[in-house]
Design a protein around this motif. Sequence first.
Motif, PDB file in Angstrom:
ATOM      1  N   ALA A   1      -2.237   1.395 -14.535  1.00  0.00           N
ATOM      2  CA  ALA A   1      -3.311   0.436 -14.825  1.00  0.00           C
ATOM      3  C   ALA A   1      -2.987  -0.934 -14.234  1.00  0.00           C
ATOM      4  O   ALA A   1      -3.852  -1.579 -13.620  1.00  0.00           O
ATOM      5  CB  ALA A   1      -3.518   0.340 -16.330  1.00  0.00           C
ATOM      6  N   TRP A   2      -1.755  -1.380 -14.404  1.00  0.00           N
ATOM      7  CA  TRP A   2      -1.348  -2.682 -13.856  1.00  0.00           C
ATOM      8  C   TRP A   2      -1.364  -2.655 -12.328  1.00  0.00           C
ATOM      9  O   TRP A   2      -1.860  -3.584 -11.678  1.00  0.00           O
ATOM     10  CB  TRP A   2       0.054  -3.029 -14.359  1.00  0.00           C
TER      11      TRP A   2
ATOM     12  N   LEU B   1      -3.631  -4.173  -7.041  1.00  0.00           N
ATOM     13  CA  LEU B   1      -4.092  -3.699  -5.735  1.00  0.00           C
ATOM     14  C   LEU B   1      -5.559  -4.036  -5.524  1.00  0.00           C
ATOM     15  O   LEU B   1      -5.969  -4.438  -4.428  1.00  0.00           O
ATOM     16  CB  LEU B   1      -3.872  -2.190  -5.616  1.00  0.00           C
ATOM     17  N   GLY B   2      -6.358  -3.906  -6.583  1.00  0.00           N
ATOM     18  CA  GLY B   2      -7.778  -4.213  -6.480  1.00  0.00           C
ATOM     19  C   GLY B   2      -8.024  -5.658  -6.089  1.00  0.00           C
ATOM     20  O   GLY B   2      -8.945  -5.957  -5.308  1.00  0.00           O
TER      21      GLY B   2
ATOM     22  N   GLN C   1     -12.557  -1.259  -2.543  1.00  0.00           N
ATOM     23  CA  GLN C   1     -12.417  -1.058  -3.975  1.00  0.00           C
ATOM     24  C   GLN C   1     -11.277  -0.097  -4.257  1.00  0.00           C
ATOM     25  O   GLN C   1     -10.869   0.680  -3.393  1.00  0.00           O
ATOM     26  CB  GLN C   1     -13.690  -0.459  -4.575  1.00  0.00           C
ATOM     27  N   VAL C   2     -10.786  -0.153  -5.494  1.00  0.00           N
ATOM     28  CA  VAL C   2      -9.820   0.822  -5.983  1.00  0.00           C
ATOM     29  C   VAL C   2     -10.532   1.737  -6.974  1.00  0.00           C
ATOM     30  O   VAL C   2     -11.146   1.260  -7.934  1.00  0.00           O
ATOM     31  CB  VAL C   2      -8.621   0.150  -6.669  1.00  0.00           C
ATOM     32  N   ILE C   3     -10.471   3.022  -6.725  1.00  0.00           N
ATOM     33  CA  ILE C   3     -11.046   4.020  -7.615  1.00  0.00           C
ATOM     34  C   ILE C   3      -9.906   4.644  -8.405  1.00  0.00           C
ATOM     35  O   ILE C   3      -9.015   5.283  -7.828  1.00  0.00           O
ATOM     36  CB  ILE C   3     -11.802   5.113  -6.832  1.00  0.00           C
TER      37      ILE C   3
ATOM     38  N   TRP D   1      -9.864   2.873  -1.721  1.00  0.00           N
ATOM     39  CA  TRP D   1      -8.559   3.443  -2.041  1.00  0.00           C
ATOM     40  C   TRP D   1      -8.637   4.161  -3.380  1.00  0.00           C
ATOM     41  O   TRP D   1      -9.307   3.686  -4.300  1.00  0.00           O
ATOM     42  CB  TRP D   1      -7.487   2.352  -2.089  1.00  0.00           C
ATOM     43  N   VAL D   2      -7.966   5.274  -3.496  1.00  0.00           N
ATOM     44  CA  VAL D   2      -7.996   6.082  -4.713  1.00  0.00           C
ATOM     45  C   VAL D   2      -6.594   6.132  -5.312  1.00  0.00           C
ATOM     46  O   VAL D   2      -5.623   6.402  -4.607  1.00  0.00           O
ATOM     47  CB  VAL D   2      -8.495   7.513  -4.428  1.00  0.00           C
ATOM     48  N   ILE D   3      -6.506   5.873  -6.612  1.00  0.00           N
ATOM     49  CA  ILE D   3      -5.254   6.047  -7.350  1.00  0.00           C
ATOM     50  C   ILE D   3      -5.503   7.090  -8.432  1.00  0.00           C
ATOM     51  O   ILE D   3      -6.385   6.912  -9.278  1.00  0.00           O
ATOM     52  CB  ILE D   3      -4.763   4.743  -7.995  1.00  0.00           C
TER      53      ILE D   3
END
Length: 213
Positions: free
Chosen positions: A29-30, A35-36, A45-47, A100-102
């Motif tokens: 989460a952090w 990164l976002g 965006q970060v997904i 970007w996907v995390i």
Amino acid sequence: MTLANPPGSRGKFITFEGIDGAGKSTHLAWFAEQLGQRLAHYGRQVICTREPGGTPLGERLRTLLLEEPMHLETEALLMFAARREHLARVISPALARGDWVISDRFTDATFAYQGGGRGLSIDKLTVLEQWVQEGLQPDLTVLFDLAPEVAATRLAGARAPDKFEREPAEFFARTRAEYLRRAAQAPQRFAVIDADQSREKIKEILEKYLASL
């Protein structure tokens, strides 16, 4: 390790892995928030997503996988069924947009839990991996490595355990060993972090990866 992508190119895929209790979800989460903030300057965006799950169907399968007893091969097949839907509906479209996907877990978890922990043939899992993912692998996998006895202490009393969290220490020792085997096979993809450190120290390590993105 540099993962920066120029404007108009494919996004990057980052996964967080580790046995239950290693702390990956807390740090994810952090990391995603940090990164976002960086990617926003480039219109990216970060997904954030998770496995099993990530889609409406995947979340329904998650409930079955975490609670219902089933044959080992059924369990593995459902994991990959949820993953195929996840890739088709969420991960691949986001990467194609340049986002970007995390993901909190991906295929390394299946090799670790169903392969290492439960003893399912690694060859069978490899066939499913090749079929479902069509060559797609994470650009970076952050593996939180922790001794099972330490992880068990962290989890004790936190909440009602699911069927995997109820497994004995020997199960998690095998799971951890398979994670480390996967990491040794693909050192260019894995970043292994000693999770038996303070949150502040781990954030310092993650910050170094963020600085290289």
